[in-house]
Design a protein around this motif. Structure first.
Motif, short mmCIF file in Angstrom:
data_model
loop_
_atom_site.label_atom_id
_atom_site.label_comp_id
_atom_site.label_asym_id
_atom_site.label_seq_id
_atom_site.Cartn_x
_atom_site.Cartn_y
_atom_site.Cartn_z
N LYS A 289 39.95 42.45 42.92
CA LYS A 289 41.25 42.54 43.56
C LYS A 289 42.26 43.19 42.62
N HIS B 180 33.92 48.02 46.80
CA HIS B 180 34.92 48.53 45.88
C HIS B 180 36.32 48.28 46.43
N THR B 181 37.29 48.49 45.60
CA THR B 181 38.68 48.28 45.95
C THR B 181 39.44 49.58 45.74
N ARG C 283 39.87 54.34 43.11
CA ARG C 283 38.85 53.37 43.50
C ARG C 283 38.33 52.64 42.27
N GLU D 187 35.45 50.09 41.09
CA GLU D 187 34.16 49.59 41.56
C GLU D 187 33.32 49.16 40.38
N GLU E 102 48.21 47.22 47.70
CA GLU E 102 47.49 48.28 48.38
C GLU E 102 48.03 49.65 48.03
#
Length: 866
Positions: A160, A306-307, A286, A288, A171
Motif C-alpha cells: 500500500k 502491484h500498486t 508501479r 511491485e 492514489e
C-alpha cells in the motif's frame, strides 16, 4: 503370581541397618493383578500394595497445527507434529483425511517405539488466498480416534501507498506547477501489509493508457491535434530522467513502513526546442514485488499484485521580462562619476513567483541585488555605472533564477540554487580628460623601468596608466642596415646588440665568449676585462672541472638508488596477476573499431547506468525483445569456466537486476497425466542483464528426478529453457514446489501442479445402429464404425469383450485388441452377421488396461419387405 523372597530377621534390627526383600511377578495371563504385602513391625502392620500391569502403549498427539498467517505465493510450506509414546510397548497409528484442501501428510501410518517420538510432516500449498481449517483423524492404538486441526490463513501480499501526513491510501500525487530546471519533492509511505518480508521495486509506466508527457492540457483538443511537433517532442522522451524515486528498490519487513521520496526534476530543454511552452505530465508509477512482472512470460506467470500511483505535474518556463532590456546603454561619464538606469522586472507567470539574484559585475552596481517577485507582479531595480578606469565597457550581466534543486551527493536533500539564467547587456563609456605628457631626459642612469633606449621615460597620469607611449623609433635601427659600416655588414648575426646607455657597465667583468656590437654601425664594442676581478684561464678550467665532478657524483648516486629500488619494485609486483611487471608500463591502449564502439554504445543505452534512475516499461520491453531473439537451446556450461563467467557469477544482484531475470512459469501445471508416463514442460530462463548468471535447481521431488540439466550458466541477453520431466506412480492430485538459486545467493521457487490419472479411452458413441447398405441382399452383413479416442498423454492398451447372452451374439468387432497412441484416434469396425436366430441386439465392453471400461450397445435395423 507374586513371589516374595526375604529372610526375616530373628533378632531386632538395630538403628542404621536395613532388611532387603525381593518381590517377583510372573504373569500367567494378559490381565492386570493386584495384591498386598503385609509388613509386621513390632505390634504394627503395614500393608504394601502390589500391582502387576501388562505392557501397553500410551500414545499422545498435539491437537492443533497452526501455520499462522502466510502469503499466497504458490509455495509449499511445512509444519511438523509429534506422536509421543509414553508407554512400555510399541503402538501403531493411522492418519486419514478426506477434506477439500490438498494436504500432504507423511507418514500416514506407522509404529511408535516405547519412550520415543514419531514426527509427522504436514504440507499445505499457498496457491490461493483462503482460510484453511481442516481436521485430520488420527487413530492411536489404545487411545481411539483423535482429531487434529490444521489451521492457516493464506493472504495476498499487499503493498500500500500511504500519505505521510494523513496516513490514508494514496492514489495520486500532484506536484503542481514547477519551473523548468528546478525540482520538487513529495514524500510517501510504502507499507507492507503482509506477514512476510517483501523485496520491492518501482517501475515507471511510460507507455500506459491515459499517460501524458509534455502536453499542454490547457489547450483545446483541436490545437493539440494540429500541433505536429507534439508527436516528435514526446516520441523519444526518457521520463526516467524526469522522475526520481529514492529509494527505487528495497526490502520491507512484515508490516513495515518505508519513507519514499518522489521528485519531479524538470529540465529546461526536456524534449522540446521551444522552452516557452507549458508541459503537463500524467504518469503512473508501479510498485511491485521483485520477480513478478507482466512481460514475455505473461501467458505463463500469474499476474502480480502491484500498486500504482498516479503522478501529475506541470513544467512552466520562467516568464521574467526587463523594461528596458535586454540591452541597457548608460550615458557617457568621466572617471569618478556615476550614471543610473531604472529597470522594471515583471513576472508574467500566473502560477509561480520568481526569485532572482544578480551576479556581481565590474564597474556596475545593482540595487537590490536579489529579491522575489510574486506571480503576475513587478519590481523596480536600479542599475548604476561606476567606472574605475577609462574605456568602453560591454559587460554581460547574468541574472540567476533561484529555486530548489537536488544535491548530487544526497538526492534526498533539496538545496536552494540557481536553476536558470537570464542575460542583460550593459554598455557604458568612461571618457578621459586631456593631459599633457612631459618627457624627461635620462642623464645616464637607467631606472628600473624604462624603454629600450633608456633615454625617455613616459609620464603617467593619476590612474597609473600611460596615456601615450614614448618615441621608440630608435629601436628600428636594429632591424635595418642603413647605418651599418661596410666593414661590419658580414658580421655574425648571433652577436648581442649593446644599447647606448651601457657604457658605464662595459668595463665590468663579463663573459668572454659573448660579443657586443653597437646599435647602428654594428662595430664591435670594446670589452675591458679587469684582471683584479675576473678569473684566470686556469681558474675557469678548474671551476668547470669542479662543476662537472659534482654533476657526475650526483648522477652516480641517482643510478645507485635506482638499482637498489629495482628489486623492491619487482617484489611489489611479483604476484600471479602482475608477474613482476608494472601495470600498464609501456603498453598502448587498444584501438576500438567502429563496430565495437557502436556495440558498446548500444549496450550502454539498453541498461540504465545510474542506479538511482527508474526502470521503465519501455526499457523492460526493449530489453526483453532483445534477449528473446537470441535463444540458445543447448551447449551452455553447467558451471562458470572462464574468468569473466566466474567474475560475473560471483556478483550480488540488486533488486533491479533480479527484476530483469525471468524464470518461469512460477506455477508449472502439467495438467492431467497418466501414471507411469513421462511429461515434459519447459522452464524458461531469460537473462536481460549484461552479465552472466548461474542458475542452479535443487529438486528433492521423486516425480522430477529425470529433469536435466540442473545447473546452467546463461550468457548476457540470452533466452534458454530447461526441460522439466514429470513422472509419477501415484494417482491423485500433485502439488509440490522446488527451489532454485541465482549466483548461489538469490533464492526462488516454482510450484509444480499435476493430476495423476489412470489410462482412459473415449468412444464416439455409446450406441450403434447398423443399417443395411442400399442395393445389397438382405442376407448381406451390416457394417459400421466407432471411433476410439485417447485423451491422455500415454498410449492405452485396450481389449473388446462381447457380452454373451443365451441366444448368443451375431455382432463382431475388429480389431479386438490393440493400442491407441497418446491424444490419438482409432476406428473400430462393428459387423452384424444375419442368420435364422441372429439376435438384433448386442453389447461389447471396452476394457482399458489399468484404466476404465465402457459399454457399447449395438442394434441392427432389419427391414422386412412384403
Amino acid at each position: 503370581q507374586f513371589k516374595l523372597i526375604v529372610e526375616n530377621p530373628e533378632k531386632p534390627v538395630a538403628s542404621g541397618l536395613q532388611v532387603t526383600a525381593f518381590v517377583e511377578y510372573y504373569p500367567e495371563s494378559e490381565e492386570d493383578l493386584q495384591d498386598r504385602l503385609h509388613l509386621l513391625i513390632e505390634d504394627d502392620v503395614v500393608d504394601i500394595p502390589l500391582l502387576g500391569l501388562i505392557p501397553c502403549c500410551y500414545l499422545e498427539i498435539e491437537s492443533e497445527i497452526s501455520f499462522g498467517a502466510v502469503i499466497a505465493n504458490s509455495k509449499i510450506i511445512s509444519k511438523e507434529i509429534s506422536i509421543a509414546n509414553r508407554g512400555s510397548s510399541s503402538g501403531t497409528f493411522d492418519i486419514s483425511y478426506d477434506g477439500v484442501v490438498l494436504l500432504n501428510i507423511e507418514p500416514t501410518s506407522g509404529v511408535v517405539e516405547p519412550k520415543s517420538v514419531e514426527t509427522i510432516k504436514v504440507d499445505i500449498c499457498t496457491d490461493v488466498p483462503r482460510i484453511i481449517k481442516e481436521v485430520i483423524k488420527v487413530e492411536l492404538e489404545g487411545h481411539g480416534c483423535t482429531e487434529v486441526w490444521i489451521k492457516a490463513v493464506v493472504v495476498e501480499q499487499v503493498l500500500k501507498i500511504l500519505g505521510v501526513s494523513c496516513g490514508n491510501v494514496l492514489e495520486c500525487v500532484n506536484f503542481g506547477p514547477v519551473y523548468f530546471g528546478s525540482s520538487k519533492t513529495e514524500q510517501i509511505y510504502l507499507y507492507n501489509e503482509s506477514p512476510e518480508c517483501m523485496d520491492w521495486i518501482a517501475v515507471l509506466e511510460d507507455n500506459a493508457i491515459g499517460g501524458e508527457m509534455g502536453t499542454d492540457l490547457q489547450r483545446s483538443a483541436d490545437a493539440v491535434l494540429q500541433d505536429l511537433r507534439l508527436k516528435n517532442r514526446t516520441r523519444d522522451v526518457d521520463v526516467s530522467t524526469l522522475i526520481l524515486c529514492i529509494p527505487s528498490q528495497g526490502t520491507l519487513l512484515p508490516y513495515e513502513k518505508s519513507l519514499i521520496t518522489l521528485c519531479f526534476k524538470f529540465k529546461m530543454d526536456f524534449g522540446v526546442n521551444d522552452s516557452s511552452l507549458r508541459q503537463d505530465y500524467v504518469l503512473f508509477l508501479r510498485f511491485e514485488t521483485v520477480g513478478n512482472r507482466d512481460g514475455y512470460l505473461q501467458a505463463f506467470m500469474n499476474h502480480p499484485h502491484h500498486t500504482e500511483l498516479a503522478l501529475t505535474g506541470s513544467g512552466l518556463p520562467v516568464m521574467l521580462t526587463f523594461n528596458p532590456g535586454p540591452v541597457i546603454k548608460f550615458t557617457d561619464c568621466f572617471l569618478g562619476e556615476q550614471t543610473e538606469v531604472l529597470c522594471t522586472l515583471r513576472n508574467e507567470s500566473n502560477s509561480l513567483p520568481v526569485t532572482f539574484s544578480f551576479r556581481k559585475t565590474a564597474h556596475f552596481n545593482i540595487s537590490p541585488e536579489k529579491g522575489k517577485i510574486k506571480k503576475n507582479s513587478a519590481k523596480d531595480v536600479i542599475f548604476s555605472f561606476s567606472p574605475r578606469q577609462i574605456g568602453t565597457f560591454k559587460m554581460k550581466q547574468v541574472v540567476d533564477i533561484v529555486g530548489t534543486g537536488l544535491e548530487k551527493n544526497n538526492l534526498q536533500l533539496l538545496k536552494t540554487k540557481p536553476f536558470h539564467q537570464r542575460y542583460l547587456s550593459f554598455i557604458g563609456v568612461c571618457k578621459s580628460k586631456q593631459k599633457t605628457i612631459l618627457f624627461k631626459i635620462n642623464p645616464g642612469i637607467t631606472p628600473m623601468i624604462s624603454n629600450a633606449t633608456g633615454q625617455f621615460v613616459a609620464q603617467f597620469d593619476g590612474t597609473g596608466q600611460c596615456t601615450d607611449t614614448a618615441p621608440v623609433a630608435i629601436l628600428k635601427s636594429t632591424q635595418t642596415q642603413i647605418h651599418t659600416h661596410r666593414i661590419n655588414r658580414n658580421c655574425k648575426g648571433d652577436a648581442l646588440t649593446a644599447f647606448p646607455n651601457d657604457r658605464a657597465a662595459s668595463i665590468r667583468p663579463s663573459e668572454r665568449n659573448k660579443k657586443y656590437r653597437t646599435i647602428f654601425t654594428k662595430t664591435e664594442r670594446y670589452n675591458y676585462v679587469d684582471p683584479e676581478f675576473s678569473y684566470t684561464d686556469c681558474e675557469r678550467l678548474s671551476k668547470e672541472a669542479h662543476k662537472e665532478y659534482y654533476a657526475d657524483f650526483i648522477s652516480s648516486l641517482r643510478q645507485r638508488r635506482l638499482q637498489k629500488d629495482a628489486p623492491r619494485q619487482f617484489y611489489i609486483y611479483n604476484n600471479s596477476v602482475n608477474i613482476g611487471l608494472k601495470p600498464a608500463e609501456g603498453l598502448l591502449s587498444p584501438k576500438i573499431s567502429v563496430t565495437e564502439f557502436h556495440e558498446v554504445k548500444l549496450q550502454s543505452k539498453m541498461l540504465p547506468l545510474d542506479e538511482n534512475r527508474l526502470l521503465t516499461s519501455r526499457k523492460l520491453a526493449a530489453i526483453g525483445s532483445k534477449s528473446s531473439v537470441k535463444e540458445i537451446w543447448s551447449g551452455l556450461s553447467a558451471m562458470p569456466s572462464s574468468t569473466q563467467e566466474k567474475e560475473d557469477c560471483r556478483l550480488t544482484l540488486t533488486s533491479k537486476q533480479l527484476h530483469q531475470i525471468l524464470i518461469g512459469p512460477s506455477t508449472m501445471d502439467f495438467g492431467e497425466v497418466c501414471v507411469y508416463s513421462t511429461t515434459v514442460r519447459k522452464l524458461h530462463i531469460i537473462n536481460n542483464l549484461l552479465v552472466h548468471i548461474w542458475i542452479q535447481i535443487e529438486i528433492e521431488i521423486d516425480e522430477l528426478q529425470q529433469t536435466s540439466p540442473l545447473s546452467q550458466v546463461v550468457p548476457p541477453l540470452t533466452k534458454t529453457h530447461i526441460p522439466m520431466v514429470f513422472e509419477t506412480k501415484t494417482l491423485g492430485m500433485f502439488k509440490r514446489s522446488f527451489t532454485y538459486t541465482i549466483n548461489n545467493q538469490h533464492f526462488g521457487h516454482i510450484l509444480v501442479v499435476a493430476k495423476a490419472v489412470s489410462a482412459e479411452l473415449e468412444l464416439s458413441a455409446r450406441e450403434l445402429f447398423l443399417n443395411p447398405i442400399p442395393g445389397y441382399l438382405a442376407e448381406t452383413e451390416f457394417r459400421t464404425t466407432v471411433r476410439v479416442h485417447n485423451p491422455r498423454n500415454h498410449p492405452a492398451e485396450f481389449t473388446w469383450k462381447p457380452v454373451i447372452i443365451d441366444q448368443g451374439t451375431a455382432f463382431s468387432i475388429k480389431p479386438v485388441k490393440g493400442f491407441v497412441e497418446a491424444y490419438g484416434d482409432l476406428e473400430c469396425e462393428v459387423v452384424w452377421h444375419p442368420g435364422f436366430n441372429s439376435p438384433e441386439e448386442g453389447e461389447f465392453i471396452l476394457c482399458v488396461r489399468k484404466g476404465n471400461t465402457i459399454k457399447l450397445k449395438c442394434f441392427a435395423k432389419v427391414t422386412i419387405h412384403t
